[in-house]
Motif scaffolding. Structure first.
Motif, PDB file in Angstrom:
ATOM      1  N   GLU A   1      21.342  -5.118  -5.997  1.00 45.42           N
ATOM      2  CA  GLU A   1      20.489  -6.097  -5.320  1.00 45.42           C
ATOM      3  C   GLU A   1      20.532  -5.911  -3.808  1.00 45.42           C
ATOM      4  O   GLU A   1      19.502  -5.895  -3.140  1.00 45.42           O
ATOM      5  N   ARG A   2      21.737  -5.728  -3.281  1.00 41.86           N
ATOM      6  CA  ARG A   2      21.846  -5.523  -1.830  1.00 41.86           C
ATOM      7  C   ARG A   2      21.137  -4.251  -1.395  1.00 41.86           C
ATOM      8  O   ARG A   2      20.511  -4.179  -0.342  1.00 41.86           O
TER       9      ARG A   2
ATOM     10  N   VAL B   1      14.457 -11.538  -2.301  1.00 43.48           N
ATOM     11  CA  VAL B   1      15.322 -12.539  -2.934  1.00 43.48           C
ATOM     12  C   VAL B   1      14.517 -13.371  -3.933  1.00 43.48           C
ATOM     13  O   VAL B   1      14.973 -13.622  -5.047  1.00 43.48           O
ATOM     14  N   VAL B   2      13.293 -13.750  -3.531  1.00 41.73           N
ATOM     15  CA  VAL B   2      12.479 -14.584  -4.431  1.00 41.73           C
ATOM     16  C   VAL B   2      12.146 -13.817  -5.718  1.00 41.73           C
ATOM     17  O   VAL B   2      12.259 -14.352  -6.818  1.00 41.73           O
ATOM     18  N   THR B   3      11.773 -12.521  -5.582  1.00 47.93           N
ATOM     19  CA  THR B   3      11.402 -11.789  -6.791  1.00 47.93           C
ATOM     20  C   THR B   3      12.611 -11.482  -7.668  1.00 47.93           C
ATOM     21  O   THR B   3      12.485 -11.389  -8.876  1.00 47.93           O
ATOM     22  N   LYS B   4      13.789 -11.334  -7.073  1.00 47.84           N
ATOM     23  CA  LYS B   4      14.962 -10.981  -7.885  1.00 47.84           C
ATOM     24  C   LYS B   4      15.651 -12.214  -8.467  1.00 47.84           C
ATOM     25  O   LYS B   4      16.209 -12.162  -9.540  1.00 47.84           O
ATOM     26  N   ARG B   5      15.651 -13.310  -7.720  1.00 48.67           N
ATOM     27  CA  ARG B   5      16.504 -14.425  -8.144  1.00 48.67           C
ATOM     28  C   ARG B   5      15.760 -15.583  -8.802  1.00 48.67           C
ATOM     29  O   ARG B   5      16.370 -16.387  -9.479  1.00 48.67           O
ATOM     30  N   THR B   6      14.461 -15.724  -8.532  1.00 53.94           N
ATOM     31  CA  THR B   6      13.762 -16.833  -9.164  1.00 53.94           C
ATOM     32  C   THR B   6      13.042 -16.309 -10.397  1.00 53.94           C
ATOM     33  O   THR B   6      12.963 -15.107 -10.617  1.00 53.94           O
ATOM     34  N   ARG B   7      12.516 -17.215 -11.172  1.00 58.34           N
ATOM     35  CA  ARG B   7      11.849 -16.795 -12.390  1.00 58.34           C
ATOM     36  C   ARG B   7      10.347 -16.644 -12.184  1.00 58.34           C
ATOM     37  O   ARG B   7       9.611 -16.438 -13.129  1.00 58.34           O
TER      38      ARG B   7
ATOM     39  N   GLU C   1       6.954 -11.494 -10.385  1.00 59.37           N
ATOM     40  CA  GLU C   1       7.061 -10.782  -9.120  1.00 59.37           C
ATOM     41  C   GLU C   1       5.734 -10.735  -8.365  1.00 59.37           C
ATOM     42  O   GLU C   1       5.680 -11.006  -7.163  1.00 59.37           O
TER      43      GLU C   1
ATOM     44  N   LYS D   1      23.580  -0.756 -12.108  1.00 62.63           N
ATOM     45  CA  LYS D   1      24.321  -2.011 -12.260  1.00 62.63           C
ATOM     46  C   LYS D   1      25.590  -1.783 -13.071  1.00 62.63           C
ATOM     47  O   LYS D   1      26.665  -2.245 -12.725  1.00 62.63           O
TER      48      LYS D   1
END
Lengths: 282, 256
Positions: free
Chosen positions: A171-172, A78-84, A87, A164
């Motif tokens: 993502e899931r 979640v952190v790597t996909k959703r935050t800036r 990675e 996508k």
């Protein structure tokens, strides 16, 4: 070699090696083709937090590692996909955080923790039957999920953007794949230890893909190569009285170098053949 | 009812980190049009395609694709990404790659069936790639790979085909084949092609737009050196081969 199988610990070790190669063949293939080695390394190291947690609460450290590893895999995903956050930065931080938590938990546990070294570097010779059952269940879950989501994982690994666009919940699915990596890490911890897990996740699949371009065949071949590593590494460690986990990894590393050299030579030969055949045509 | 709208943009703005990437874009194209969008790298071409695909929601403005919101119409769109982006060593065959295009006809957990196989067979035949079906995609030439990705986009039977820089790293001999192919496809689908390469937009394109954050839409395909210069914001050499008509268009209203 056969006579050592009369010992239960040897039979268990062999079974553990084979169970581990199933998981590392299937999931290692995704780690290689989707370039997830670093995040897998992060998940593997963070699992130390779970081992410590297991000790602290007096439950089986493997079960502690299982819940903690899945948790840290999801957080990393979640952190790597959703935050800036870049990675690799995010993974590096969580990697160390998990290990630090493990150290604190182990420190807080009264008494001296037994066989910590075994979880870090593996001790295939001390795998109890109860852990074999856990490994078997995790293998079955991995096979089942990959069977059900094969076409989605293929699209996700090959071309996430296209997935996508096609409406695949990428993502899931990515998080699901990370959870499977977490399960694989837990399966492999007993065999080679959490520090060396990354080698079994990468070497067999990286070797296998040099010989075939079908993803299913890479999985199968990687599983067989993994089994060859664990069995021969186990035998060597027994014969030479060396630590089992490290011996298995060394067998893998040396085999990879040899195989890499051969495939380079093969490519060069093919190239020369192409050049010479195009020369004769003109 | 032949002139249904395929795409309509109404005053669309997209910002990345407060910087506008698309400024006040308005245009529409009818079904079975072939629109070529040219503009420099970083001019927002891929962003515009992603807005059409529903991958990026505009900060302002309205977008309708095939009469619906982009989120609801994405399963009617075939997308051919910049193919240079994929991993050449990936263990996947041509057949498996094209089959992937059938995903939205299936959904989660369901296996591909006979119908899907037929569709893949047909798409590979259309693109002349049937003989390559068992080969690894990464080992094909640039032009062949491009055909595979178009087949993957076509196999879902889309009404709209989006192509991102399709002629990048393809030599010019293959490019002309490619345009003949698109001219054929134009009978069946609406096509939007974006490229930084002016020569990519050839005689087969019905309409041209120039995009550099702002969009200058030309109802027809005549473009002058002045038009291109104001899009690229620098002098452009016009090199045209063959039968591209030259006509001077009205100059764009200059930006800012």
């Amino acid at each position: 070699m056969i006579e050592v199988l009369q010992y239960e610990f040897m039979r268990n070790a062999l079974l553990a090696g084979l169970l581990a190669s199933v998981a590392c063949g299937i999931i290692g293939t995704y780690v290689i083709v989707k370039r997830m080695a670093f995040i897998s390394g992060g998940v593997a190291h963070a699992s130390f937090g779970g081992i410590g947690l297991g000790y602290f609460f007096g439950i089986n450290p493997i079960l502690g590692a299982l819940s903690f590893t899945i948790g840290s895999a999801l957080v990393m995903g979640v952190v790597t996909k959703r935050t800036r956050l870049p990675e690799d930065t995010a993974i590096g931080i969580l990697w160390a955080l998990g290990m630090a938590l493990g150290v604190i938990f182990v420190f807080l546990t009264p008494g001296y923790p037994p066989d910590l070294f075994g979880y870090l570097f593996g001790n295939i010779l001390t795998v109890p039957a109860s852990d074999l059952v856990i490994m078997l269940i995790l293998d079955v879950i991995i096979i089942l999920v990959v069977y059900l989501l094969y076409k989605e994982f293929l699209a996700l690994s090959f071309d996430e953007e296209f997935g996508k666009v096609a409406g695949i919940p990428v993502e899931r699915l990515y998080l699901t794949l990370l959870c499977l990596i977490a399960l694989t890490v837990v399966v492999l911890i007993r065999v080679v230890g959490l520090i060396l897990v990354i080698a079994l996740l990468t070497i067999p699949a990286a070797m296998a893909r040099q010989y075939t371009y079908s993803l299913k065949k890479v999985m199968l071949l990687a599983g067989l190569i993994g089994a060859a590593f664990t069995v021969s590494g186990l035998w060597l460690s027994y014969a030479l009285d060396l630590p089992s986990g490290a011996t298995i990894i060394l067998v893998g590393g040396v085999s990879f170098l040899i195989s890499f050299g051969f495939s380079r030579a093969r490519l060069k030969r093919e190239h020369r053949r192409k050049v010479s055949s195009s020369n004769t045509r003109t | 009812m032949d002139d249904k709208e395929a795409i309509r943009f109404n005053g669309v703005w997209v910002y990345y980190d407060g910087v506008p990437v698309l400024k006040d874009i308005s245009f529409s194209i009818a079904e079975h049009d072939f629109l070529g969008i040219i503009g420099p790298n970083g001019g927002g071409k891929t962003t515009l395609l992603k807005v059409v695909l529903g991958l990026i929601t505009p900060s302002r403005g309205r977008v309708s694709v095939l009469g619906q919101s982009p989120e609801r119409s994405h399963h009617q769109i075939g997308y051919v990404p910049q193919y240079s982006l994929f991993d050449r060593d990936f263990p996947i065959s041509v057949w498996e790659t094209v089959l992937m295009g059938r995903w939205d006809k299936k959904g989660l957990f369901r296996r591909y069936g006979e119908e899907d196989k037929k569709a893949v067979h047909q798409a590979l035949k259309t693109l002349g790639m049937l003989d390559y079906q068992k080969q690894q995609v990464g080992k094909l030439s640039g032009g062949e790979q491009q055909r595979v990705f178009i087949a993957r986009a076509l196999v879902s039977e889309p009404k709209l085909l989006l192509l991102d820089e399709p002629t990048a790293s393809v030599d010019s001999a293959i490019q002309s084949d490619f345009y003949e192919l698109l001219a054929d496809l134009k009978q069946r689908v609406t096509i939007v092609l974006v490229s930084h390469d002016i020569s990519a937009v050839s005689i087969h394109v019905d309409k041209i737009a120039c995009l550099n954050r702002r969009l200058f839409y030309h109802g027809s395909k005549e473009v002058s050196a002045e038009t291109l210069e104001s899009t690229y914001a620098c002098p452009v050499q016009m090199i045209a081969h063959g039968t591209i008509p030259h006509r001077v268009l009205k100059e764009h209203p200059h930006d800012d």
